[in-house]
Write a protein that holds these residues in place. Structure first.
Motif, PDB file in Angstrom:
ATOM      1  N   SER A 121     -39.554  25.382  31.104  1.00 53.80           N
ATOM      2  CA  SER A 121     -38.754  24.277  30.577  1.00 53.80           C
ATOM      3  C   SER A 121     -37.267  24.541  30.738  1.00 53.80           C
ATOM      4  N   GLU A 122     -36.510  23.484  30.944  1.00 54.14           N
ATOM      5  CA  GLU A 122     -35.064  23.589  31.080  1.00 54.14           C
ATOM      6  C   GLU A 122     -34.364  23.693  29.727  1.00 54.14           C
ATOM      7  N   ARG A 123     -35.105  23.512  28.632  1.00 51.34           N
ATOM      8  CA  ARG A 123     -34.480  23.475  27.318  1.00 51.34           C
ATOM      9  C   ARG A 123     -35.188  24.433  26.358  1.00 51.34           C
ATOM     10  N   ASP A 124     -34.480  24.756  25.285  1.00 52.28           N
ATOM     11  CA  ASP A 124     -35.102  25.473  24.176  1.00 52.28           C
ATOM     12  C   ASP A 124     -35.687  24.407  23.259  1.00 52.28           C
ATOM     13  N   GLY A 125     -36.826  23.879  23.663  1.00 54.96           N
ATOM     14  CA  GLY A 125     -37.410  22.742  22.968  1.00 54.96           C
ATOM     15  C   GLY A 125     -38.858  22.964  22.612  1.00 54.96           C
ATOM     16  N   ASN A 126     -39.685  21.957  22.889  1.00 53.23           N
ATOM     17  CA  ASN A 126     -41.076  21.984  22.457  1.00 53.23           C
ATOM     18  C   ASN A 126     -41.887  23.088  23.126  1.00 53.23           C
TER      19      ASN A 126
ATOM     20  N   ALA B 165     -46.441  28.401  31.122  1.00 47.27           N
ATOM     21  CA  ALA B 165     -46.226  27.274  30.228  1.00 47.27           C
ATOM     22  C   ALA B 165     -45.142  26.372  30.787  1.00 47.27           C
ATOM     23  N   ALA B 166     -45.431  25.084  30.854  1.00 47.33           N
ATOM     24  CA  ALA B 166     -44.444  24.146  31.401  1.00 47.33           C
ATOM     25  C   ALA B 166     -44.632  22.760  30.806  1.00 47.33           C
ATOM     26  N   PRO B 167     -43.531  22.019  30.661  1.00 50.23           N
ATOM     27  CA  PRO B 167     -43.636  20.628  30.246  1.00 50.23           C
ATOM     28  C   PRO B 167     -43.885  19.723  31.441  1.00 50.23           C
TER      29      PRO B 167
ATOM     30  N   SER C 182     -49.676  23.419  28.867  1.00 49.81           N
ATOM     31  CA  SER C 182     -48.797  22.326  29.300  1.00 49.81           C
ATOM     32  C   SER C 182     -48.401  21.505  28.087  1.00 49.81           C
ATOM     33  N   VAL C 183     -47.191  20.982  28.141  1.00 48.38           N
ATOM     34  CA  VAL C 183     -46.635  20.197  27.036  1.00 48.38           C
ATOM     35  C   VAL C 183     -46.222  18.840  27.588  1.00 48.38           C
ATOM     36  N   ALA C 184     -46.669  17.777  26.944  1.00 45.50           N
ATOM     37  CA  ALA C 184     -46.397  16.444  27.475  1.00 45.50           C
ATOM     38  C   ALA C 184     -46.253  15.437  26.345  1.00 45.50           C
ATOM     39  N   ARG C 185     -45.539  14.368  26.644  1.00 43.83           N
ATOM     40  CA  ARG C 185     -45.464  13.278  25.672  1.00 43.83           C
ATOM     41  C   ARG C 185     -46.857  12.710  25.447  1.00 43.83           C
TER      42      ARG C 185
ATOM     43  N   ALA D 214     -45.988  16.122  22.696  1.00 45.10           N
ATOM     44  CA  ALA D 214     -44.698  16.108  22.013  1.00 45.10           C
ATOM     45  C   ALA D 214     -43.739  15.202  22.768  1.00 45.10           C
ATOM     46  N   LEU D 215     -42.843  14.593  22.073  1.00 44.73           N
ATOM     47  CA  LEU D 215     -41.772  13.803  22.681  1.00 44.73           C
ATOM     48  C   LEU D 215     -40.424  14.325  22.206  1.00 44.73           C
ATOM     49  N   HIS D 216     -40.122  14.151  20.918  1.00 46.95           N
ATOM     50  CA  HIS D 216     -38.857  14.616  20.372  1.00 46.95           C
ATOM     51  C   HIS D 216     -38.961  16.095  19.978  1.00 46.95           C
ATOM     52  N   ARG D 217     -37.821  16.745  19.894  1.00 49.99           N
ATOM     53  CA  ARG D 217     -37.784  18.151  19.503  1.00 49.99           C
ATOM     54  C   ARG D 217     -38.484  18.319  18.162  1.00 49.99           C
ATOM     55  N   GLY D 218     -39.393  19.271  18.101  1.00 49.92           N
ATOM     56  CA  GLY D 218     -40.148  19.544  16.886  1.00 49.92           C
ATOM     57  C   GLY D 218     -41.505  18.889  16.844  1.00 49.92           C
ATOM     58  N   ASP D 219     -41.765  17.934  17.739  1.00 51.02           N
ATOM     59  CA  ASP D 219     -43.051  17.235  17.725  1.00 51.02           C
ATOM     60  C   ASP D 219     -44.215  18.165  18.062  1.00 51.02           C
TER      61      ASP D 219
END
Length: 235
Positions: free
Chosen positions: A13-18, A85-87, A124-127, A160-165
């Motif tokens: 992931s490009e962010r420190d997110g989900n 692990a990737a979104p 994998s992490v996805a909306r 997940a969509l928003h940070r924390g989801d």
């Protein structure tokens, strides 16, 4: 004293997110089993994209691009297990992970498949959409590298969509926990095999890689030494 087992997670992931949150959850599960869990965040890795040199399929030595990919590969080789692990971005694997797969795979891993017999897990992490497609791509990549892929029952896909989801997806996190537990079980089994037999790995690979014997790659392997039949595994 026996060194603790180690899992290295590759975070695409490009962010420190989900995705990072999910890996922190995985690290907690691993710690409960006495496993060291480390994460490589590709966003912090100096990694160039594949360039115009075009000699990847003919060269017999690792990629000469002077970035950090070789160092990440070295850490993977030292680990007992790898989590990819990737979104999902644009209905596919996030570009950082795709770039890493290309650079590490063709530039470093294809010569003698040094990840052979290491335990692999995929997250994998996805909306909502394409979580399965990205999970499948990363799983096939692990199989290409002759890794031992363990399952979690349902795939470890987190919505997940928003940070924390991601931390609200109880079923997804349950499957991630199951994945880490299963990876640990398999790593412990392989460690016990090594202890009892003195062999590094239970599965012989014979050919150095899957290209041996292909007519289009005959020149590449014409002068290569005969591969040893000793199994590959933890150095």
């Amino acid at each position: 004293m026996t060194a603790p087992l180690r899992i290295l997670a590759i975070n695409g992931s490009e962010r420190d997110g989900n995705t990072a949150d999910v890996l922190r959850h995985a690290a907690e599960v691993a710690a409960g089993r006495g496993v060291v869990f480390e994460t490589v965040d590709l966003r912090s890795v100096r990694m160039d994209r594949c360039g115009p040199c075009g000699d990847c399929n003919t060269r017999t030595t690792p990629c000469a691009v002077p970035d950090d990919v070789a160092g990440v590969v070295a850490r993977m080789i030292e680990a007992d297990g790898i989590v990819f692990a990737a979104p999902v971005h644009g209905f596919g694997t996030a570009s950082l992970m795709q770039t890493f797969i290309e650079r590490a795979g063709v530039g470093h891993l294809r010569f003698d498949r040094p990840l052979t017999n290491k335990v692999a897990g995929v997250i994998s992490v996805a909306r909502r959409y394409s979580a399965g497609e990205v999970w499948a791509q990363l799983t096939v990549n692990a199989l290409l590298n002759r890794m031992i892929v363990v399952g979690s029952g349902f795939p470890a896909t987190v919505h997940a969509l928003h940070r924390g989801d991601a931390l609200k997806d109880e079923e997804g996190l349950t499957n991630v926990s199951r994945l880490v537990e299963r990876m640990t079980d398999m790593m412990e089994l392989l460690a016990e095999h090594r202890r009892l037999t003195g062999n590094d790995g239970p599965i012989h690979t014979r050919e150095a890689n899957e290209r041996v014997g292909l007519a289009l790659n005959a020149a590449e392997f014409a002068d290569a030494p005969e591969p040893a039949l000793a199994p590959q595994g933890r150095p």
